[in-house]
Design an enzyme around this catalytic site. Structure first.
Site, PDB file in Angstrom:
ATOM      1  N   SER A 136       2.432  -1.729  -8.344  1.00 59.60           N
ATOM      2  CA  SER A 136       1.607  -0.640  -8.859  1.00 59.60           C
ATOM      3  C   SER A 136       1.326   0.428  -7.810  1.00 59.60           C
ATOM      4  O   SER A 136       1.182   1.602  -8.134  1.00 59.60           O
ATOM      5  CB  SER A 136       0.284  -1.199  -9.389  1.00 59.60           C
ATOM      6  OG  SER A 136      -0.389  -1.912  -8.371  1.00 59.60           O
ATOM      7  N   ALA A 138       3.103   0.591  -4.516  1.00 60.99           N
ATOM      8  CA  ALA A 138       4.188   0.909  -3.595  1.00 60.99           C
ATOM      9  C   ALA A 138       5.445   0.154  -3.979  1.00 60.99           C
ATOM     10  O   ALA A 138       5.430  -0.695  -4.882  1.00 60.99           O
ATOM     11  CB  ALA A 138       3.769   0.536  -2.165  1.00 60.99           C
ATOM     12  N   GLN A 139       6.533   0.467  -3.298  1.00 58.93           N
ATOM     13  CA  GLN A 139       7.757  -0.307  -3.458  1.00 58.93           C
ATOM     14  C   GLN A 139       8.338  -0.584  -2.083  1.00 58.93           C
ATOM     15  O   GLN A 139       8.024   0.084  -1.101  1.00 58.93           O
ATOM     16  CB  GLN A 139       8.754   0.412  -4.347  1.00 58.93           C
ATOM     17  CG  GLN A 139       9.332   1.694  -3.820  1.00 58.93           C
ATOM     18  CD  GLN A 139      10.201   2.402  -4.872  1.00 58.93           C
ATOM     19  OE1 GLN A 139       9.934   2.358  -6.067  1.00 58.93           O
ATOM     20  NE2 GLN A 139      11.251   3.070  -4.419  1.00 58.93           N
ATOM     21  N   VAL A 140       9.220  -1.611  -2.029  1.00 55.64           N
ATOM     22  CA  VAL A 140       9.759  -2.093  -0.756  1.00 55.64           C
ATOM     23  C   VAL A 140      11.278  -1.984  -0.768  1.00 55.64           C
ATOM     24  O   VAL A 140      11.927  -2.293  -1.773  1.00 55.64           O
ATOM     25  CB  VAL A 140       9.334  -3.556  -0.500  1.00 55.64           C
ATOM     26  CG1 VAL A 140       9.921  -4.068   0.815  1.00 55.64           C
ATOM     27  CG2 VAL A 140       7.815  -3.665  -0.481  1.00 55.64           C
ATOM     28  N   LYS A 155       7.940  -0.361   3.334  1.00 54.01           N
ATOM     29  CA  LYS A 155       7.042  -0.233   2.176  1.00 54.01           C
ATOM     30  C   LYS A 155       6.574   1.222   2.073  1.00 54.01           C
ATOM     31  O   LYS A 155       6.083   1.791   3.058  1.00 54.01           O
ATOM     32  CB  LYS A 155       5.842  -1.173   2.353  1.00 54.01           C
ATOM     33  CG  LYS A 155       4.888  -1.200   1.169  1.00 54.01           C
ATOM     34  CD  LYS A 155       3.814  -2.263   1.379  1.00 54.01           C
ATOM     35  CE  LYS A 155       2.883  -2.379   0.183  1.00 54.01           C
ATOM     36  NZ  LYS A 155       1.874  -3.454   0.384  1.00 54.01           N
ATOM     37  N   ASP A 290      -4.050 -13.455  -0.531  1.00 55.38           N
ATOM     38  CA  ASP A 290      -3.151 -13.425  -1.699  1.00 55.38           C
ATOM     39  C   ASP A 290      -1.945 -14.311  -1.416  1.00 55.38           C
ATOM     40  O   ASP A 290      -0.793 -13.888  -1.514  1.00 55.38           O
ATOM     41  CB  ASP A 290      -2.723 -11.975  -1.966  1.00 55.38           C
ATOM     42  CG  ASP A 290      -2.254 -11.763  -3.388  1.00 55.38           C
ATOM     43  OD1 ASP A 290      -2.554 -12.612  -4.248  1.00 55.38           O
ATOM     44  OD2 ASP A 290      -1.588 -10.749  -3.658  1.00 55.38           O
TER      45      ASP A 290
END
Length: 509
Positions: A136, A138-140, A155, A290
């Site tokens: 939701s 960021a992207q890697v 990232k 997490d």
């Protein structure tokens, strides 16, 4: 801005909740009163057709939040850590939320890197893959450095995500204020405080420099932990919107068949996961908040690798000592001592009965210890413990709720690796070692040394502080003069005149 213009946005939200069936679930979770229920249902029912349908295979609440987009997904994930607010049932539903969203384009990703790092893209990386994960926020991407060729994970925050989140957070504040106004009973759940907590979490995740700092601190704390790795931060390739870490190569810890094929001992991995988490929480007071299967890998040499440091938990040293004593007391079945620790720490009001509290704690511990080893759960113990302490007047502590939630997740990971794992057998030596180091003569000497060091820093100022305190004590300020009756009447008359003038002006206008 937190104003009425948010009504349109909230109507769309309410329409989606109504269409997916989540409205009743949410109102029940918040124990909403009749006025609030009637108001919400009346406002949104005519606009039900405007709501998103969502994924029909999901439960109502996750289905609605997923359909509404990134801010709502993240809000649901944060609420899943607050069963004190939404209740246990809804918190469990929200834990299944996954923020897997379509990635943004490679062109945008490369432009963001050049803008943030201030150098031509080709000078930084020799290879750059398509997104390997898109969430939701960021992207890697997997990449190789132009200098040295090391594999790294890059990232990148989604373009415009800060502005989008700000709009939704403003709408959340508007809704929270309306809920408090329409349902006074809901104020015990502190809706405004919940949104403020959410804003703090999200704003922290929207600055990747903070996540980089968290990863670096976690790596420093765990540097000597055998069988554990944290990817190192590449600071020269990290900024507010871009973070670069060493690439973590390994097998996902949630895929048992792959672990077996690679020759890893799953029973040893299960015990190590639990030991590591307890060490991080008790020894360091800083733990991965997490720690689910998606954020853990097993390297070829058997080391456990953790990544994604957006949510980290912190517990101060005093609280760690208190909860170590509580856990140790349960392990020894010394319920009286567990009760005394709660009173000594001020967690339970002093006017409650210690013996009655100890009896309630025994009702928590004995059924769990009577279970088969494969069913004993420290997470269940903490859950029951919080229920009992709440009945005896203990206030909610956010950092302990995150600890409890993470314990549930970590136990789930360990049980998936070894269903017959004895949690107490694994936890006991870790807790005992911490007790020996933190409570006793050695710890007392260490505390005295720290106290002396602090006093030495303020040493030159101590005589002045003592002198000023003694002067104030020996020369108390004179009591305030009583206000004369005439002055009081004059102020009352002035207030009446101002009120009359205000009413007259309103009528004229």
């Amino acid at each position: 801005m937190r104003g009425p213009h948010n009504i349109i946005r909230l109507i769309r939200t309410g329409a989606t909740l109504e269409r997916t069936g989540a409205m009743k679930v949410v109102l029940d979770a918040f124990d909403a009163g009749p006025l609030l229920r009637i108001t919400f249902r009346t406002l949104v029912w005519p606009f039900k057709w405007l709501g998103y349908q969502g994924d029909l295979s999901m439960p109502p609440a996750p289905r609605a939040l997923t359909a509404l987009g990134p801010a709502y997904i993240k809000f649901g994930q944060v609420l899943s850590t607050r069963p004190d607010v939404v209740g246990d049932e809804l918190a469990v539903q929200l834990r299944v939320l996954q923020d897997k969203l379509p990635p943004f384009s490679m062109k945008e990703a490369k432009a963001e890197i050049q803008r943030e790092l201030g150098a031509p893209f080709d000078q930084l990386f020799s290879t750059f893959s398509e997104p390997v994960a898109a969430a939701s926020l960021a992207q890697v991407h997997k990449a190789h450095l132009a200098e040295g060729g090391d594999a790294v994970a890059v990232k990148i925050l989604r373009p415009g995500i800060e502005r989008a989140f700000r709009k939704d957070i403003d709408a959340f504040y508007f809704a929270a204020r309306a809920i408090e106004l329409l349902s006074p009973a809901s104020r015990r759940l502190r809706p405004m405080d919940v949104i403020t907590h959410f804003e703090g979490v999200v704003m922290g995740e929207l600055d990747l420099r903070l996540e980089s700092a968290g990863a670096a601190e976690f790596a420093a704390n765990t540097e000597s932990d055998e069988g554990f790795q944290v990817p190192l931060v590449r600071w020269h390739l990290s900024s507010r919107r871009v973070m670069t870490l060493d690439w973590a190569e390994g097998t996902n810890i949630g895929v048992n068949d792959a672990l077996d094929q690679a020759g890893h001992d799953r029973r040893a991995l299960a015990a190590r996961v639990m030991e590591l988490f307890l060490n991080h929480a008790l020894r360091d007071g800083y733990f991965h908040g997490d720690m689910h299967q998606g954020n853990l890998k097993v390297a070829a040499n058997g080391d456990i690798i953790a990544y994604d440091f957006g949510i980290m938990g912190r517990i101060d040293e005093y609280t760690r000592r208190v909860y170590a004593e509580i856990l140790f007391g349960f392990i020894r079945k010394d319920y009286r001592r567990v009760a005394e620790v709660h009173f000594e720490a001020g967690y339970v009001p002093a006017d409650r009965d210690v013996d009655e509290f100890a009896r309630a704690l025994r009702a928590v511990g004995e059924p769990i210890f009577g279970m088969d080893a494969s069913r004993i759960s420290m997470a269940r113990l903490l859950n029951y413990l919080f229920e009992v302490t709440e009945r005896f007047g203990m206030e909610t502590r956010t950092e302990l709720i995150l600890l409890q939630r993470t314990m549930v997740v970590v136990e789930g990971v360990a049980r998936s690796l070894d269903p017959h794992m004895n949690i107490w057998k694994v936890a006991k030596p870790v807790v005992e070692d911490y007790i020996k180091e933190s409570i006793g003569p050695k710890a007392l000497l260490r505390d005295l040394a720290v106290t002396a060091r602090i006093l030495s820093r303020f040493g030159p100022q101590l005589p002045r502080y003592v002198e000023e305190t003694l002067i104030r004590f020996n020369n108390p300020p004179p009591p305030p003069k009583p206000q004369r009756r005439i002055a009081r009447l004059a102020w009352m008359a002035l207030g009446g005149v101002v009120t009359v003038l205000a009413i007259w002006l309103v009528q004229i206008i």
